[in-house]
Design a protein around this motif. Structure first.
Motif, short mmCIF file in Angstrom:
data_model
loop_
_atom_site.label_atom_id
_atom_site.label_comp_id
_atom_site.label_asym_id
_atom_site.label_seq_id
_atom_site.Cartn_x
_atom_site.Cartn_y
_atom_site.Cartn_z
N LEU A 13 -70.82 -77.32 -79.77
CA LEU A 13 -69.70 -76.68 -79.08
C LEU A 13 -69.86 -76.77 -77.63
N ARG A 14 -70.91 -76.92 -76.86
CA ARG A 14 -70.93 -77.14 -75.42
C ARG A 14 -69.90 -78.33 -75.09
N ILE A 15 -70.32 -79.49 -75.85
CA ILE A 15 -69.61 -80.50 -75.58
C ILE A 15 -68.07 -80.57 -75.62
N ALA A 16 -67.85 -79.90 -77.05
CA ALA A 16 -66.33 -79.57 -77.48
C ALA A 16 -65.79 -78.83 -76.41
N GLU A 17 -66.34 -77.42 -75.90
CA GLU A 17 -65.58 -76.61 -74.95
C GLU A 17 -65.28 -77.44 -73.66
N GLN A 18 -65.98 -78.44 -73.11
CA GLN A 18 -65.70 -79.09 -71.87
C GLN A 18 -64.60 -79.97 -72.21
#
Length: 775
Positions: free
Chosen positions: A541-546
């Motif tokens: 989710l960190r990658i997706a949010e960015q």
């Protein structure tokens, strides 16, 4: 009873003239014979009818007419309202026609009315009469010779005027114009005679009042089942059905659309087949419903429908064939899509012929249907290429409709749009199943649109089942983009978490550019969050949010932040609530009010589960309920009510929980259904707790929701042990060992049970084996 065959035609005519209170001289003038000849006929009538006076002859004439009403000896079931309605209509109108589909019981209803009424009945069967013989046949039954007068209907009117009669004209379909003319002449010549006709189509005459005869209600204790039981007793003797048999009969009656003729034919099959085998027979069609006698149009369903099919024009047959090829109900627009421009007008004619029936449920657009038995009859006479063309046109139509609804679903939460989506679901499911075989690309398109609709509006069990079928299909997966996989996976979060995992792994293998990486990480984050793989979920989710920020995709940003809240809610309630609040902001920027509300519900549920910020949580839950009621979103309302119930802290049973459980069952949200069942079990009596926990386990197992499975089994172990069912408790502990591992399972069992486990090793192994054998 008077035996009509004993009288000569002239004697019959004379007897009827006597009943009209004519003198011998008036009879002689009317028949153009001498008075002495009339006296001779009357003397013969007195002798043959054992009548010692002119008054006795009048009574005999009345008995002769009543004898024309030959009512079957079988019971007359479920038509009390129709009897009353037609009787009342005959009081107001001099001409009533009972219209309805083949086999609906029009003739029987007319005969019952004729026999029960105050008017002397005259029943004329027109099934085998040509148009040119209608008037002569009426005159014959009245008792007049067909050559007695040029104005034969006028003479019939005079004959029936002495006492107001009811003329029953049965089966008018083949001679509608002739019946119209005859009734018009009769009613013009008589102010006292009433006419009751039966036909599959209205006759169309001036002053004709219609009574539409529908099939029997098919509730488990309704008229259709009562009729089935009665006719079954005729076939097999004494028969008192059990509750299971009554439910089976209700299913049979529903399969037969409550059509009385079909019910009679099916019940007669019980002479040769048990009830469960009859059900299986009907699964393969209605061809097995026939009887050796009588050799009439009611011998089989096919002969009953054939009688009407022959009367149709070519255009009507063509449109009916295309309507029969549709998977379910239709409106006039769809009829024109699959048939041709102008087909709507033909549909209205088919409605008049009782070949198409209006749907009972009220919708924004009136919908229609064919009875199943009639559909099968028509399909047997329809070219397979026509059927294929209709299904292809149906699929294209609903694929386009679904795409349009999905395009606005994120920003249009109006009740009207939700209702349109809900009404389309059955057709969309049928179209998707057909397309899966014939056009997988269309199947994928419909499935992704259904998925968006399931998430935004009220999902339903059938749609989620369809989406699951599509999501498992290799060809659909091959064609799917990562955006498609994300849509399918989000919908499957309600239904089957293993499918969500599979789709996420597939999406990760196809992640080649920023948008596809975003959707892959987005879906993988949800898969891990729902399976309580917190660290893996947060990494995705960190990658997706960015990426969502970089691509300025506000809706994806809101959804990714909501997934982070889901991943954190059992670990850190404050961080989860903050993530849900951030999700609400992004959803608001995207214009998705439903997901703003859904994130707010998750805030309230997280606070309720953690026992923190309870006053705020109550306010959030109330806001969710108010929103859901305003837009008619029953799924979101169930979420809000469940959370509000948890926040109440009341340990007593709450009827609201039952409503919530019913809603989650209806929409197919298995994860939330499990939570609701666990809540009800916690508040239930000791006797009720075990079946609720078993159901919670079974539902969570279907959803592949391992966390709730272990919770349900753990509570089941405790409930069974406390109730004294120790062996069953140990079996469930074996299942818990399979789910969690030996050490964790033992930590969660009751302390007294732990002390005795060495003596239960064989039983514990039985539980482990049972769990391992369960798919």
């Amino acid at each position: 009873m008077v035996h009509v065959e004993r009288l000569t035609p002239r004697e019959s005519a004379t007897l009827d003239a006597v009943a009209r209170r004519l003198t011998n001289g008036e009879i002689a003038a009317e028949f153009h014979v001498s008075v002495r000849t009339v006296e001779s006929h009357i003397a013969s009538l007195r002798r043959k009818l054992a009548a010692d006076s002119r008054a006795a002859l009048i009574d005999a004439a009345q008995a002769r007419r009543s004898a024309t009403v030959r009512i079957p000896s079988t019971s007359f079931v479920g038509r009390a309202d129709d009897l009353a309605a037609v009787g009342a209509s005959l009081e107001r109108n001099r001409w009533v026609t009972i219209v309805g589909p083949a086999g609906s019981g029009k003739t029987r209803l007319a005969l019952e009315i004729a026999a029960a009424g105050d008017r002397p009945p005259v029943v004329v069967e027109l099934e085998h009469i040509s148009a040119g013989r209608v008037v002569q046949n009426i005159a014959k039954v009245v008792g007049l010779s067909s050559d007695s007068s040029a104005d034969l209907m006028g003479q019939c009117a005079v004959a029936m005027n002495a006492r107001p009669h009811l003329l029953v004209l049965d089966n008018c379909d083949r001679v509608l114009d002739a019946v119209d003319a005859a009734v018009a002449d009769l009613l013009a010549a008589s102010r006292s005679v009433a006419v009751l006709a039966t036909s599959r189509s209205p006759v169309g005459g001036a002053g004709e009042s219609l009574h539409v005869l529908h099939p029997l209600p098919v509730d488990h204790d309704g008229a259709a089942v009562a009729m089935f039981v009665d006719r079954a007793r005729l076939a097999i003797g004494s028969f008192i059905p059990s509750k299971d048999e009554q439910r089976a009969m209700a299913r049979v009656c529903r399969r037969l659309d409550g059509l009385p003729l079909a019910i009679e034919l099916a019940a007669a099959r019980l002479r040769h087949l048990p009830l469960d085998e009859l059900e299986r027979l009907l699964d393969h069609g209605f061809g097995g419903l026939d009887r050796a006698r009588p050799a009439t149009r009611h011998r089989t369903l096919e002969t009953a429908f054939d009688w009407t099919w022959d009367l149709l024009e070519d255009a009507e047959r063509s449109v009916l064939s295309r309507l029969a090829a549709l998977p379910r109900t239709f409106d006039l627009e769809l009829a024109e899509v699959v048939a041709a421009p102008g087909a709507g007008r033909v549909v209205l004619r088919l409605l008049d012929r009782s070949l198409v029936a209006p749907l009972d449920e009220m919708t924004a657009t009136r919908r229609f249907r064919l009875l199943d038995a009639l559909r099968e009859f028509v399909l047997d006479r329809t070219d397979p290429e026509v059927i294929h063309a209709v299904r292809a046109a149906h699929t294209r139509h609903f694929e386009a409709l679904a795409r349009g609804l999905a395009a606005v679903a994120r920003t249009d939460d109006s009740s009207d749009t939700a209702a349109r989506a809900g009404q389309a679901c059955v057709d969309l499911n049928a179209a998707a199943h057909w397309a899966l075989v014939h056009d997988p690309a269309s199947a994928l398109s419909i499935a992704t649109s259904l998925s968006v609709g399931a998430e935004q509006f009220n999902p339903d069990v059938d749609s989620l089942s369809t989406i699951a079928l599509m999501a498992r299909d290799p060809e659909v997966r091959r064609l799917a983009t990562n955006r498609d996989l994300l849509a399918l996976g989000m919908a499957m979060s309600y239904w089957d978490l293993d499918i969500v995992d599979d789709l996420a792994q597939l999406a990760m293998t196809r992640a080649t550019d920023p948008p596809s990486v975003l959707t892959a990480r987005h879906l993988a984050g949800y898969a891990d969050a729902y399976q309580h793989r917190t660290q893996a979920a947060l990494a995705h989710l960190r990658i997706a949010e960015q990426l969502a920020i970089e691509l300025d995709d506000q809706w994806a940003l809101g959804s990714v932040r909501q997934a982070r809240g889901i991943a954190l809610r059992d670990k850190d309630a404050s961080a989860a609530i903050a993530a849900f609040r951030a999700a609400m902001d992004a959803y608001a920027c995207a214009g998705d009010a439903m997901h703003v509300n859904n994130a707010r519900y998750m805030m309230a549920a997280t606070a309720a589960g953690a026992g923190t910020r309870t006053s705020e949580a109550r306010r959030w839950a109330e806001q969710c309920a108010t929103y859901a009621r305003g837009c008619g979103n029953h799924h979101e309302l169930a979420h809000a009510l469940l959370t509000r119930t948890i926040l109440s802290g009341d340990r007593r049973p709450d009827p609201v929980v039952d409503e919530v459980i019913d809603e989650f069952r209806t929409v197919g949200d298995l994860r939330c259904l499990t939570r609701a069942l666990l809540l009800k079990a916690r508040r239930a009596s000791a006797a009720d707790r075990v079946p609720l926990l078993r159901e919670a386990y079974e539902v969570s197992a279907r959803a592949r929701d391992a966390d709730h499975q272990s919770v349900a089994v753990e509570r089941l172990v405790h409930a069974l042990w406390e109730s004294g069912a120790r062996r069953l408790a140990v079996v469930e502990l074996g299942i818990l060992c399979h789910l969690l591992g030996e050490a964790q399972a033992r930590e969660r069992c009751p302390a007294p049970m732990l002390l005795e486990l060495d003596a239960w090793e064989t039983t514990l192994a039985e539980g482990r084996a049972r769990a391992a054998a369960t798919p």
